[in-house]
Write a protein that holds these residues in place. Structure first.
Motif, short mmCIF file in Angstrom:
data_model
loop_
_atom_site.label_atom_id
_atom_site.label_comp_id
_atom_site.label_asym_id
_atom_site.label_seq_id
_atom_site.Cartn_x
_atom_site.Cartn_y
_atom_site.Cartn_z
N ILE A 40 1.82 7.03 -6.62
CA ILE A 40 0.78 7.99 -6.98
C ILE A 40 1.23 9.41 -6.63
O ILE A 40 1.01 10.35 -7.40
CB ILE A 40 -0.53 7.62 -6.26
CG1 ILE A 40 -1.14 6.38 -6.93
CG2 ILE A 40 -1.51 8.77 -6.32
CD1 ILE A 40 -2.38 5.89 -6.27
N LEU A 41 1.88 9.54 -5.48
CA LEU A 41 2.37 10.86 -5.09
C LEU A 41 3.40 11.38 -6.09
O LEU A 41 3.53 12.56 -6.32
CB LEU A 41 2.99 10.80 -3.68
CG LEU A 41 1.98 10.58 -2.54
CD1 LEU A 41 2.72 10.34 -1.22
CD2 LEU A 41 1.03 11.76 -2.42
N ILE B 62 0.84 -1.20 0.00
CA ILE B 62 0.00 0.00 0.00
C ILE B 62 0.88 1.25 0.00
O ILE B 62 0.65 2.20 -0.75
CB ILE B 62 -0.93 0.00 1.23
CG1 ILE B 62 -1.93 -1.18 1.13
CG2 ILE B 62 -1.68 1.32 1.36
CD1 ILE B 62 -2.75 -1.42 2.38
N GLY C 187 3.05 11.01 -9.11
CA GLY C 187 2.30 11.33 -10.32
C GLY C 187 2.11 10.15 -11.27
O GLY C 187 1.71 10.31 -12.41
N LYS C 188 2.39 8.96 -10.76
CA LYS C 188 2.21 7.78 -11.63
C LYS C 188 0.89 7.09 -11.31
O LYS C 188 0.21 7.44 -10.34
CB LYS C 188 3.35 6.81 -11.40
CG LYS C 188 4.69 7.41 -11.79
CD LYS C 188 5.79 6.36 -11.68
CE LYS C 188 7.11 6.89 -12.20
NZ LYS C 188 8.16 6.85 -11.20
N ASN C 189 0.57 6.09 -12.10
CA ASN C 189 -0.56 5.23 -11.80
C ASN C 189 -0.06 4.03 -11.01
O ASN C 189 1.06 3.57 -11.22
CB ASN C 189 -1.19 4.71 -13.09
CG ASN C 189 -2.48 5.43 -13.39
OD1 ASN C 189 -3.19 5.86 -12.47
ND2 ASN C 189 -2.79 5.56 -14.66
N ALA C 190 -0.90 3.51 -10.13
CA ALA C 190 -0.49 2.32 -9.39
C ALA C 190 -1.71 1.49 -9.05
O ALA C 190 -2.80 2.02 -8.82
CB ALA C 190 0.24 2.73 -8.12
N ALA C 191 -1.50 0.18 -9.03
CA ALA C 191 -2.55 -0.73 -8.56
C ALA C 191 -1.89 -1.71 -7.60
O ALA C 191 -0.82 -2.25 -7.89
CB ALA C 191 -3.19 -1.47 -9.72
N ALA D 13 2.52 1.75 -3.40
CA ALA D 13 1.55 2.22 -4.40
C ALA D 13 1.22 3.69 -4.17
O ALA D 13 1.15 4.49 -5.10
CB ALA D 13 0.28 1.38 -4.34
N GLU D 14 1.04 4.03 -2.91
CA GLU D 14 0.72 5.42 -2.57
C GLU D 14 1.87 6.34 -3.00
O GLU D 14 1.64 7.41 -3.59
CB GLU D 14 0.50 5.53 -1.06
CG GLU D 14 0.29 6.95 -0.55
CD GLU D 14 -1.15 7.40 -0.65
OE1 GLU D 14 -2.01 6.71 -0.05
OE2 GLU D 14 -1.43 8.41 -1.31
#
Ligand code: TPP
Ligand code: SF4
Ligand code: MG
Lengths: 378, 287, 183
Positions: free
Chosen positions: C29-30, C22, C32-36, C25-26
């Motif tokens: 995102i911070l 988690i 500026g990317k995509n994450a799953a 992934a976070e």
């Protein structure tokens, strides 16, 4: 930064709040528990109510009772609990009580694999109750879509006075991904049809032109009767065919005449495709991945993703498969939705890619099917 | 103006029954369920409730048919689940008086779990259990209150199970009010129901009735009149009961209020939860 | 699809693998990317195999799970035995020397993550955060700033400081490791 990391179950709970849900009754079960946990915290913050019932049968019953009291109401469960809810889901269908039932599917039968995904409840969501009635079932493929579909599930439930099932799966429910939620003003929220006729004129099950009779909550001065027996326009039990038959016709009609609103799907490069992949839920993610890979290799592959599983989008599927000789249906079960596709497009066109062991269908497996499907024809 | 007793009765009928719509009823001539219905509407009248503020929710069984005939907000639900439906309604409409009518099988067999949990939560519902010691609607199968040794269509050699003591069960599970009377003692029954409706919290009234059509016939207990006489003879007050010698007690039906206690009611407690949750938000914490 | 970056964090229940996923992934995102982030664990809360998978991409992420990992972190022998086969040809294997004895390849980066955690914070549970710092420092997959913010946002309240310390140790060890390699 726009967007934040959010889990599917959490998006479902937030979607419910955004849709105006103010009552939740449930019983803990992996992988749906997170929805209950979020709502136990969030609902009272917005003046709503949460209750953990003694089992799923009671949860479904309480949801119906709350809806009769005027609240938008929801429960969330997984396979074993979904099985227990069936009788009362049938009650909601018979009494035309709006409500949303979330089933975060896990591998079964029985206790199965509690922490592993599945799409094994596709048929149960349609035929799990006894008797004949229509039902609406939506299946999201992403965290953001889980939010959107939860809102739409409530909207459809209220608009058409019917239970709506949100068929999630463990993968989508537990997955976290980047989402941007819509601003509250951008969200359409539908309220149930009411009426201002004097109480003595009110017929809770009237055959109105829209086929959806207005619904008034208990305690508003319109005293009427609700029952799971076949009933007349006022809700009282009947065995008269001239009252039963119009009811049956009306509840099917109210769904069928609104298919344009109810059917959600996404068709991509179907027109000149030589093969089409039809997928839904988490499996649609593998399928899209595979489709992109196949296209990169020069295959002409169409992709049809179904958001609404029931009523089954017959015409959409029929059109997509019209000029095509192979249709691939990957799913995390051994061919449940494939049965419907086969019914519509003919058994010989359909290639099933099924799995019921708690593992996702992989992009490679779909890609292999595409390659096999194309070469079998060439 | 003084309203004569008879006039008053007909006013009650006029006011609370769906008179012109739904009679004759489905019950056998001589059945005690109608008496319970009468006791309920008289209690509602005595408490001074308007029809609109009352909801009657029932399960499935002969007793479950009652809501059709009374002019309240009525809901006939699924077998055993009436209390769970009622819990949802009460949660969102705490101002309503929700009366839940159940048979003995309905409340204690298929619905037994909901019964003890509704009592445990002490949610403000009034549960009226019409105990006829049998599954009446399905034709005389043994129920969780069928006495040991009695016969039923599914106990052709005699019942080997013990009956549930409904009132003790309710008490142990946490109900705020528990009482028992019989359909012979209709006025007392009505009084207990009125007390139950007024009680804040989960209230239970066991209305002892009979089913001459099934249980009475199978056990050769005679007509409705004879079964009614049995209730008259065997139904004793707590005081009388206590004065009886041990050997005289066995076949008695004890009438009275057994529990009347003040414990916080569930929907009130939930209002406090809402206040707490909203305070947390106001304080800028996410909880 | 080449910009997809796949990370698999594998260990036992209770080692914090899911939380680590988690956080990673976070952080992505911070940045500026995509994450799953997805996970797989047994029905038991503790002890069973547990893994978290993070897919990071500049574009849209269709399949949210690992197809062939670019990075594999192993915090248990079982994880190593089980997942090594779908590590990419030139993928990076980081193994905790404290928990993994038999190495499937000589190219593995074997470091005592749990020991570093214990030395730095006194708590073995922070090994997963040390591992994240090490992984990020070694690969540059996510920025240090994003990692710190993500740790702050997701660790249990009150444990921010020790977890940030654990993260810092991971980054420092990564620097040292890189220096030792370039020599
Ligand atoms: C789920 C389910 N199981 C069984 C039945 C059949 N059924 C209807 S009424 C009844 C028993 C009723 O007995 P009781 O609750 O004592 O009510 P009574 O008829 O005696 O008033 C049964 C078993 C049903 N309707 N639903
Ligand atoms: S079957 Fe028994 S309980 Fe049912 S209506 Fe007849 S007498 Fe009453
Ligand atoms: Mg009975």
């Amino acid at each position: 930064m726009t967007g934040k990391l959010m889990q599917g179950d959490e998006a479902c709970a937030e979607g419910a709040i955004a849709a105006g849900c103010r009552f939740f009754a449930g019983y803990p079960i992996t992988p749906a528990t997170d929805i209950a946990e979020v709502l136990a915290r969030r609902l009272p913050q917005v003046g709503g109510k949460f209750i953990q019932m003694e089992d799923e049968i009671a949860s479904m019953a309480a949801v119906i009772g709350a809806s009769v009291g005027g609240a938008k109401a929801m429960t969330a469960t997984s396979g074993p609990g979904f099985s227990l809810m069936q009788e009362n889901i049938g009650y909601a269908a018979m009494a035309e009580i709006p409500c949303v039932v979330v089933d975060v599917q896990r591998a079964g039968p029985s206790t199965g694999l509690p922490t592993k995904p599945s799409q094994g409840d596709v048929m149960q969501s349609r035929w799990g109750t006894h008797g004949d009635h229509p039902i609406i079932v939506l299946s999201p493929s992403s965290v953001r879509e889980t939010f959107d579909f939860t809102v739409r599930a409530f909207n459809m439930a209220e608009k058409y006075r019917t239970p709506v099932i949100l068929l999630m799966d463990e993968m989508i429910g537990h997955m976290r991904e980047k989402v941007e939620l819509p601003s509250p003003e951008a969200i359409e929220v539908v309220e149930r049809v009411s009426t201002s006729v004097p109480p003595e004129w009110y017929k809770a099950y009237e055959n109105t032109p829209s086929d959806v009779p207005p619904m008034i909550s208990f305690g508003q001065g319109y005293r009427y009767h609700i029952t799971g027996l076949f009933h007349d326009e006022r809700g009282f039990p009947t065995q008269r065919l001239d009252e039963i038959d119009p009811w049956i016709a009306r509840v099917f009609r109210k769904i069928e005449r609104n298919l344009r609103d109810i059917l959600i799907y996404e068709a991509d490069e179907i027109e000149d495709a030589e093969i089409v992949v039809i997928a839904y839920g988490a499996t649609a993610r593998s399928a899209r991945h595979a489709v992109k890979q196949a296209r990169a290799r020069g295959y002409r592959v169409g992709f049809l993703r179904l958001g609404t599983l029931w009523p089954f989008p017959e015409e959409v599927v029929e059109r997509a498969a019209e000029r095509i000789h192979r249709v691939i249906v990957p799913e995390m079960n051994l061919g449940q939705l494939a049965l419907e596709v086969e019914r519509v497009v003919g058994r010989r066109k359909v290639m099933r890619v099924g799995k019921a062991n708690g593992e996702m269908v992989t992009p490679q497996e779909v890609l292999d099917a595409i390659v096999r499907g194309v070469s079998a024809w060439l | 103006m003084v309203v004569k007793k008879q006039e008053r009765e007909s006013l009650i009928h006029e006011r609370y029954l769906r008179h012109h719509k739904k009679f004759p009823h489905v019950w056998c001539a001589g059945c005690g369920i109608g008496i319970v219905m009468g006791a309920i509407v008289r209690a509602v009248d005595a408490v001074g409730l308007s029809n609109d503020e009352v909801a009657m929710i029932s399960g499935i069984g002969c007793s479950g048919r009652m809501p059709v005939y009374v002019d309240f907000n009525t809901m006939h639900t699924t077998h055993g689940r009436a209390l769970a439906f009622a819990t949802g309604l009460k949660m969102v409409r705490p101002e309503m008086k929700v009366i839940v009518v159940m048979g003995d099988g309905d409340a204690l067999a298929i619905g037994g779990n909901h019964f003890i949990h509704a009592a445990r939560r002490n949610i403000g519902l009034t549960a009226i259990i019409i105990n006829n010691n049998v599954y009446g609607m399905t034709g005389g199968q043994y129920s969780p209150t069928t006495p040991t040794h009695a016969y039923a269509t599914t106990a052709p050699y005699g019942n080997i199970e013990q009956p549930f003591p409904i009132c003790q069960l309710a008490q142990a599970a946490g109900a705020a009010f528990v009482a028992r009377s019989t359909v012979y003692h209709a006025r007392e029954l009505s009084r207990f129901i009125a007390q139950a409706i007024q009680k804040e919290g989960f209230s239970v009234v066991e209305a002892v009735s009979y089913c001459h059509t099934t249980y009475g016939r199978i056990n050769k207990l005679g007509s409705a009149v004879e079964m009614m006489r049995h209730l008259k003879d065997k139904g004793v007050t707590q005081k009388t009961f206590e004065a009886l010698a041990e050997e005289e007690r066995a076949d008695k039906i004890v009438r009275g209020v057994f529990v009347d206690r003040d414990i916080p009611e569930y929907t009130r407690l939930y209002d406090e939860i809402i206040a707490r949750a909203q305070q947390t938000v106001a304080n800028g914490r996410t909880a | 699809m080449s910009e997809r970056y796949e990370v698999r964090l594998a260990g036992k229940g209770g080692q914090g693998m899911i939380l680590a996923g988690i956080i990673l992934a976070e952080a992505a995102i911070l940045d500026g990317k995509n994450a799953a982030q997805t996970q797989s664990y047994g029905p038991e809360a503790r002890g069973g195999a547990s893994r978290s998978e993070v897919v990071i991409s500049d574009g849209e992420i269709d399949y949210p799970k690992v197809t062939q990992a670019d990075i594999l972190l192993c915090m248990s022998q079982e994880a190593c035995d089980r997942y090594f086969h779908d590590l990419k040809q030139h993928g990076l294997l980081i193994a905790d020397a404290v928990h993994v004895e038999r190495m499937p390849t000589s190219r593995a980066v074997v470091v005592p993550l749990t020991q570093w955690a214990e030395e730095a914070t006194g708590r073995r549970i922070t090994a997963s955060v040390v591992a994240l710092g090490f992984l990020a420092g070694l690969t540059g997959l996510v920025s240090r700033q994003a990692m710190e913010a993500a740790v702050r946002a997701h660790v249990p309240p009150g444990t921010e400081e020790i977890n940030l310390r654990a993260l810092a140790v991971g980054f420092e060890q990564a620097e040292q490791f890189i220096r030792s390699q370039s020599k």
